[in-house]
Design a protein around this motif. Structure first.
Motif, PDB file in Angstrom:
ATOM      1  N   LEU A  38      62.038  44.386  44.635  1.00  9.24           N
ATOM      2  CA  LEU A  38      60.172  45.301  45.264  1.00  9.24           C
ATOM      3  C   LEU A  38      60.528  43.734  46.301  1.00  9.24           C
ATOM      4  CD1 LEU A  38      58.987  45.722  42.217  1.00  9.24           C
ATOM      5  CD2 LEU A  38      59.150  47.293  43.733  1.00  9.24           C
ATOM      6  N   GLN A  39      61.031  43.387  46.947  1.00  8.48           N
ATOM      7  CA  GLN A  39      60.883  42.418  48.354  1.00  8.48           C
ATOM      8  C   GLN A  39      59.710  43.061  49.061  1.00  8.48           C
ATOM      9  OE1 GLN A  39      62.318  39.287  49.006  1.00  8.48           O
ATOM     10  NE2 GLN A  39      63.174  39.545  46.465  1.00  8.48           N
ATOM     11  N   TYR A  40      59.593  44.183  49.174  1.00  8.72           N
ATOM     12  CA  TYR A  40      59.379  44.937  50.441  1.00  8.72           C
ATOM     13  C   TYR A  40      57.112  45.825  50.251  1.00  8.72           C
ATOM     14  CZ  TYR A  40      60.218  48.716  45.924  1.00  8.72           C
ATOM     15  OH  TYR A  40      60.261  50.278  45.776  1.00  8.72           O
ATOM     16  N   ALA A  41      56.921  45.337  48.635  1.00  8.88           N
ATOM     17  CA  ALA A  41      55.727  44.998  47.827  1.00  8.88           C
ATOM     18  C   ALA A  41      54.778  44.176  47.884  1.00  8.88           C
ATOM     19  CB  ALA A  41      55.760  45.746  46.728  1.00  8.88           C
ATOM     20  N   PRO A  42      53.614  44.719  48.843  1.00  6.84           N
ATOM     21  CA  PRO A  42      52.413  43.495  48.794  1.00  6.84           C
ATOM     22  C   PRO A  42      52.004  43.048  47.284  1.00  6.84           C
ATOM     23  CG  PRO A  42      51.856  45.254  49.543  1.00  6.84           C
ATOM     24  CD  PRO A  42      53.593  45.838  49.701  1.00  6.84           C
ATOM     25  N   VAL A  43      51.613  41.322  48.227  1.00  4.75           N
ATOM     26  CA  VAL A  43      51.320  41.036  46.655  1.00  4.75           C
ATOM     27  C   VAL A  43      50.024  41.086  46.404  1.00  4.75           C
ATOM     28  CG1 VAL A  43      51.649  39.574  45.244  1.00  4.75           C
ATOM     29  CG2 VAL A  43      53.792  39.698  46.116  1.00  4.75           C
ATOM     30  N   LEU A  44      49.060  41.309  45.655  1.00  6.13           N
ATOM     31  CA  LEU A  44      47.996  40.321  45.997  1.00  6.13           C
ATOM     32  C   LEU A  44      47.392  39.810  44.334  1.00  6.13           C
ATOM     33  CD1 LEU A  44      45.183  40.797  47.119  1.00  6.13           C
ATOM     34  CD2 LEU A  44      44.076  42.608  46.199  1.00  6.13           C
ATOM     35  N   TYR A  45      46.370  38.795  44.750  1.00  9.09           N
ATOM     36  CA  TYR A  45      45.690  38.151  43.612  1.00  9.09           C
ATOM     37  C   TYR A  45      44.845  38.017  43.428  1.00  9.09           C
ATOM     38  CZ  TYR A  45      50.517  35.418  43.955  1.00  9.09           C
ATOM     39  OH  TYR A  45      51.486  34.898  44.155  1.00  9.09           O
ATOM     40  N   THR A  46      44.211  38.960  42.434  1.00  9.54           N
ATOM     41  CA  THR A  46      43.145  39.120  41.762  1.00  9.54           C
ATOM     42  C   THR A  46      42.762  37.980  40.587  1.00  9.54           C
ATOM     43  OG1 THR A  46      44.077  40.873  39.991  1.00  9.54           O
ATOM     44  CG2 THR A  46      43.555  41.549  42.828  1.00  9.54           C
ATOM     45  N   SER A  47      40.960  38.850  40.451  1.00  5.29           N
ATOM     46  CA  SER A  47      40.240  38.038  38.852  1.00  5.29           C
ATOM     47  C   SER A  47      40.069  39.994  38.542  1.00  5.29           C
ATOM     48  CB  SER A  47      39.887  36.664  38.533  1.00  5.29           C
ATOM     49  OG  SER A  47      38.501  36.853  37.831  1.00  5.29           O
ATOM     50  N   ALA A  48      39.919  40.551  37.580  1.00  6.80           N
ATOM     51  CA  ALA A  48      39.061  41.392  37.453  1.00  6.80           C
ATOM     52  C   ALA A  48      38.080  41.320  37.011  1.00  6.80           C
ATOM     53  CB  ALA A  48      40.221  42.680  36.046  1.00  6.80           C
ATOM     54  N   LEU A  49      37.449  39.631  35.626  1.00  3.58           N
ATOM     55  CA  LEU A  49      37.012  39.460  35.384  1.00  3.58           C
ATOM     56  C   LEU A  49      36.245  38.905  36.267  1.00  3.58           C
ATOM     57  CD1 LEU A  49      35.446  38.896  32.572  1.00  3.58           C
ATOM     58  CD2 LEU A  49      36.388  36.941  32.498  1.00  3.58           C
TER      59      LEU A  49
END
Length: 441
Positions: free
Chosen positions: A322-333
């Motif tokens: 999955l080298q092509y997949a963008p990564v997003l850092y979130t907090s649903a809370l």
């Protein structure tokens, strides 16, 4: 449109894994004469009579077992039966009808699911008479087969496919983007759904397995239509312990088939697990757009200005496909970066639908070949005659060459990298097909 699911079940050592491998044409399950070798369900896509389906290989069902592991095997097999469209019940023709077979048959009758009864280890016409005692199970006519020799597999699969439901084509809005949320239980999928929708549309609990059915929710964001599918997916009776986590994969398989873009959720606390890899691998193999969402980033310990960089590097190492997949850092809370999810989903969907003109592709190939000439094998050199795009979602390309056997996987990866460098294709897998074509005189 989700593929039918077929669960292979039976008591230990009747040949379930051998049959699974024969049907899938791959040696995926461990095959051993020792009962209880298969301790987990294994999933594999297969096809018969132009009908694609997903097979589940289960551990042998044992009764009166005091071992915790054996009890877990039985629980997982029961869960697989619950979710399956068709159950393939395998028995041992050499051993004959046993009390354990009768107990398994009793469980199967309770499921109200279609059952195909296969009598294994019938490797000669003389042994065919051994199948008739299994008529006493009350599960229809038994089918004689030998999984190890692939005898009568066609008859068995004919019977399985005959029970598949007739799936009508799903009616959908072509302007709508379908999002599937996948990941292990308790990574925050339901909380993310609520945060995206801005309301409590899904029950949230700290107990894994709270969501009992896949839930489709339609919503609008910035003029774009979305359908959100939450796949926590628990439907259980009683306590099943560790089997809960693995059972959730079955629901994810169905939901991924229906998706345009997959949100692969990972808990920042727990990191990347083998279960994450399995689920993400299915999304990749299915040609879906992928966005990796690292949730609970607000409580990630000892954060500094390089934490996201280090975590992303770990992700790339662990999920190399999955080298092509963008990564997003979130907090649903807290809602941290949740608003960016639909932007990324829309972007990935656009990347999946991108079409490149054949003339532009062939210019790229000429440049790539001049920088890195194709490999040679035994004095013969690969020649790429031309490339054209033949599909989208995922983007699919055909490379016509003088001899496909000369194409090494590393050179194919080189071409894929050049495609991504030139056109992006972020968040989507690419399919490159190599075909032979005679050189023009």
């Amino acid at each position: 449109m989700s593929k039918p699911i077929v669960a292979i079940v039976g008591r230990p050592n009747v040949g379930k894994s051998t049959l699974f491998n024969q049907i899938g044409r791959k040696r995926v399950s461990i095959v051993d004469d020792m009962p209880g070798v298969t301790r987990d369900r294994i999933y594999l896509d297969a096809e018969w009579l132009n009908r694609a389906f997903t097979m589940i290989d289960t551990g042998g069902i044992e009764f009166d077992a005091r071992s915790h592991i054996l009890q877990a095997i039985r629980s997982q097999a029961q869960l697989a039966m619950e979710e399956a469209d068709v159950i393939l019940f395998l028995v041992d023709g050499r051993a004959g009808l046993t009390t354990a077979d009768e107990e398994v048959a009793r469980l199967l009758r309770q499921t109200k699911k279609p059952v195909v009864l296969g009598v294994n280890k019938i490797d000669s016409p003389q042994r065919a008479v051994d199948i008739y005692e299994f008529c006493n199970l009350g599960l229809g006519d038994p089918i004689a087969l030998s999984a190890s020799n692939a005898m009568n597999l066609g008859d068995l699969l004919d019977a399985v496919v005959a029970h598949f439901p007739d799936h009508a084509e799903e009616v959908r809005d072509e302007e709508e983007i379908r999002i599937t949320v996948i990941g292990r239980p308790n990574v925050g999928k339901s909380s993310l759904v609520n945060a995206l929708l801005g309301e409590e549309r899904v029950i949230v609990s700290d107990v894994p397995g709270t969501t009992r059915d896949a839930i489709d929710t339609h919503f609008m964001r910035d003029g774009m239509k979305f359908t959100l599918i939450d796949t926590a997916g628990m439907r259980r009776r009683g306590r099943i312990g560790e089997a809960v986590e693995r059972y959730s994969v079955i629901r994810s398989l169905r939901a991924v088939d229906r998706a345009d873009v997959v949100l692969m959720m990972i808990s920042a606390e727990a990191g990347i697990t083998e279960q994450d890899k399995k689920i993400a691998g299915y999304a990749h193999a299915s040609g879906k757009g992928v966005v990796i969402v690292v949730n609970k980033w607000d409580i990630y310990p000892n954060k500094d200005d390089k934490s996201t960089l280090r975590f992303t590097e770990d992700l790339r190492d662990e999920l190399g496909f999955l080298q092509y997949a963008p990564v997003l850092y979130t907090s649903a809370l807290t809602g941290q970066r949740v608003g960016r999810i639909t932007e990324l989903v829309k972007y990935v969907a656009e990347q999946q639908s991108m079409r490149i003109k054949t003339s532009v592709l062939n210019e790229l190939i000429r440049d790539a070949v001049s920088v890195n000439p194709p490999p040679m094998h035994r004095g013969k050199q690969l020649k790429i005659l031309f490339m054209t795009q033949v599909g989208v979602a995922p983007p699919k390309f055909i490379l016509f060459v003088n001899d496909p056997k000369l194409m090494h996987f590393s050179y194919l990866r080189f071409i894929e990298n050049r495609l991504r460098e030139s056109f992006g294709f972020e968040g989507t897998p690419l399919q490159l097909i190599v075909r032979a074509r005679e050189e023009e005189e």
